[in-house]
Write an enzyme that holds these catalytic residues in place. Structure first.
Site, PDB file in Angstrom:
ATOM      1  N   SER A 190       0.841  -1.210   0.000  1.00  0.00           N
ATOM      2  CA  SER A 190       0.000   0.000   0.000  1.00  0.00           C
ATOM      3  C   SER A 190       0.876   1.261   0.000  1.00  0.00           C
ATOM      4  CB  SER A 190      -0.978   0.001   1.174  1.00  0.00           C
ATOM      5  OG  SER A 190      -0.318   0.177   2.401  1.00  0.00           O
ATOM      6  N   ASN A 191       2.041   1.196   0.612  1.00  0.00           N
ATOM      7  CA  ASN A 191       2.938   2.370   0.580  1.00  0.00           C
ATOM      8  C   ASN A 191       3.556   2.557  -0.803  1.00  0.00           C
ATOM      9  OD1 ASN A 191       3.271   3.820   3.307  1.00  0.00           O
ATOM     10  ND2 ASN A 191       3.189   1.652   3.856  1.00  0.00           N
TER      11      ASN A 191
ATOM     12  N   ASN B 135      13.204   4.786   4.930  1.00  0.00           N
ATOM     13  CA  ASN B 135      12.263   3.746   5.350  1.00  0.00           C
ATOM     14  C   ASN B 135      11.079   4.393   6.045  1.00  0.00           C
ATOM     15  OD1 ASN B 135      11.313   1.092   5.965  1.00  0.00           O
ATOM     16  ND2 ASN B 135      12.139   1.269   8.032  1.00  0.00           N
TER      17      ASN B 135
ATOM     18  N   MET C  59      11.187  -6.225   4.444  1.00  0.00           N
ATOM     19  CA  MET C  59      11.433  -6.846   5.748  1.00  0.00           C
ATOM     20  C   MET C  59      12.861  -7.389   5.873  1.00  0.00           C
ATOM     21  SD  MET C  59       8.555  -6.158   6.996  1.00  0.00           S
ATOM     22  CE  MET C  59       8.252  -7.087   8.482  1.00  0.00           C
ATOM     23  N   ARG C  60      13.821  -6.588   5.468  1.00  0.00           N
ATOM     24  CA  ARG C  60      15.220  -7.013   5.554  1.00  0.00           C
ATOM     25  C   ARG C  60      16.113  -5.870   5.970  1.00  0.00           C
ATOM     26  NH1 ARG C  60      16.566 -11.675   3.714  1.00  0.00           N
ATOM     27  NH2 ARG C  60      14.635 -12.696   3.186  1.00  0.00           N
TER      28      ARG C  60
ATOM     29  N   HIS D  64       8.177   3.435   9.077  1.00  0.00           N
ATOM     30  CA  HIS D  64       7.945   2.469  10.150  1.00  0.00           C
ATOM     31  C   HIS D  64       6.715   2.895  10.955  1.00  0.00           C
ATOM     32  CE1 HIS D  64       8.926  -0.625  13.024  1.00  0.00           C
ATOM     33  NE2 HIS D  64       8.735   0.251  13.990  1.00  0.00           N
TER      34      HIS D  64
HETATM   35  C1  GRF Z   1       3.925  -0.522   6.802  1.00  0.00           C
HETATM   36  O1  GRF Z   1       3.237  -0.461   8.016  1.00  0.00           O
HETATM   37  C2  GRF Z   1       5.313   0.042   6.956  1.00  0.00           C
HETATM   38  O2  GRF Z   1       5.388   1.099   7.853  1.00  0.00           O
HETATM   39  C3  GRF Z   1       6.081  -1.129   7.475  1.00  0.00           C
HETATM   40  O3  GRF Z   1       5.552  -2.232   6.768  1.00  0.00           O
HETATM   41  C4  GRF Z   1       4.197  -1.958   6.402  1.00  0.00           C
HETATM   42  C5  GRF Z   1       4.077  -2.174   4.928  1.00  0.00           C
HETATM   43  O4  GRF Z   1       2.749  -2.054   4.497  1.00  0.00           O
HETATM   44  N1  GRF Z   1       7.496  -0.942   7.318  1.00  0.00           N
HETATM   45  P1  GRF Z   1       2.437  -2.020   2.941  1.00  0.00           P
HETATM   46  O5  GRF Z   1       3.030  -3.295   2.340  1.00  0.00           O
HETATM   47  O6  GRF Z   1       3.056  -0.799   2.349  1.00  0.00           O
HETATM   48  O7  GRF Z   1       0.945  -2.007   2.818  1.00  0.00           O
END
Ligand code: GRF
Length: 191
Positions: free
Chosen positions: A15-16, A109, A92-93, A111
């Site tokens: 989604s980001n 990043n 996730m790395r 978070h």
């Molecule tokens: C988000 O909450 C971001 O802050 C974290 O991982 C999640 C990723 O969500 N690092 P998406 O895949 O962008 O929906």
């Protein structure tokens, strides 16, 4: 004038990524996403990339001897596409020396907590378990530590309910706006 070229790294839903690419498409960010890198073949973010016409590259880190090996391969791809900034969006790395040294102060990043509180993969749940009432989101430069590096932007909300799904949605909405703001700062070197 040459547009700023972004690579987005993601592992999950994306989604980001979508928030970034749609802001590039409608002019809220004066840049283009030239590559989506995903370390989880089959992740939903790859479908989103297809929909937006972003070139994507999925790989399995287990197919490489080391982090150095796959980052060297990624660095070549990034060089070929003349990428200016790497935006981690649910990647996730830990990022290693190969990319950090080439993209010094150019990897960011997002978070879902008010860093430095609640680092790691379960930030929202951890904050809820701790009894937190002010939740938030942080964007930051990336260093070699988990969710470490200098903070660029933060956004916060007060939430006293007990519906984790509702809270997660609220936090995601903040994320999507905050990342656009942060990328604009990067492009304009105002951080
Ligand atoms: C988000 O909450 C971001 O802050 C974290 O991982 C999640 C990723 O969500 N690092 P998406 O895949 O962008 O929906």
């Amino acid at each position: 004038m040459r547009k700023t070229r972004l690579a987005v790294f993601a592992s999950g839903s994306g989604s980001n990524y979508e928030a970034i690419v749609s802001a590039c498409c409608d002019g809220r960010i004066d840049a283009e996403v030239v590559l989506l890198v995903c370390d989880k073949p089959g992740a939903k973010v790859l479908e989103r990339a297809k929909r937006y016409g972003t070139e994507s590259f999925a790989f399995n880190p287990k197919d490489y001897a080391s982090r150095e090996a796959y980052e060297t391969m990624l660095a070549t791809m990034l060089d070929e596409r003349r990428v200016d900034y790497i935006c981690l969006a649910g990647y996730m790395r830990i990022v290693g020396k190969v990319l950090l040294s080439r993209y010094e102060q150019r990897i960011v990043n997002i978070h879902p907590s008010l860093l430095p509180a609640f680092k790691g993969a379960h930030a929202i749940q951890d904050a809820v378990d701790y009894g937190v009432k002010i939740f938030g989101v942080t964007t930051h430069f990336v260093d070699e530590t988990l969710d470490g590096g200098r903070i660029i932007d933060q956004g916060a909300i007060v939430y006293e309910g007990n519906d984790i799904d509702e809270l997660t949605n609220l936090i995601h909405n903040i994320e999507h706006n905050l990342y656009v703001k942060t990328i604009n700062k990067l492009i304009n070197k105002k951080y």
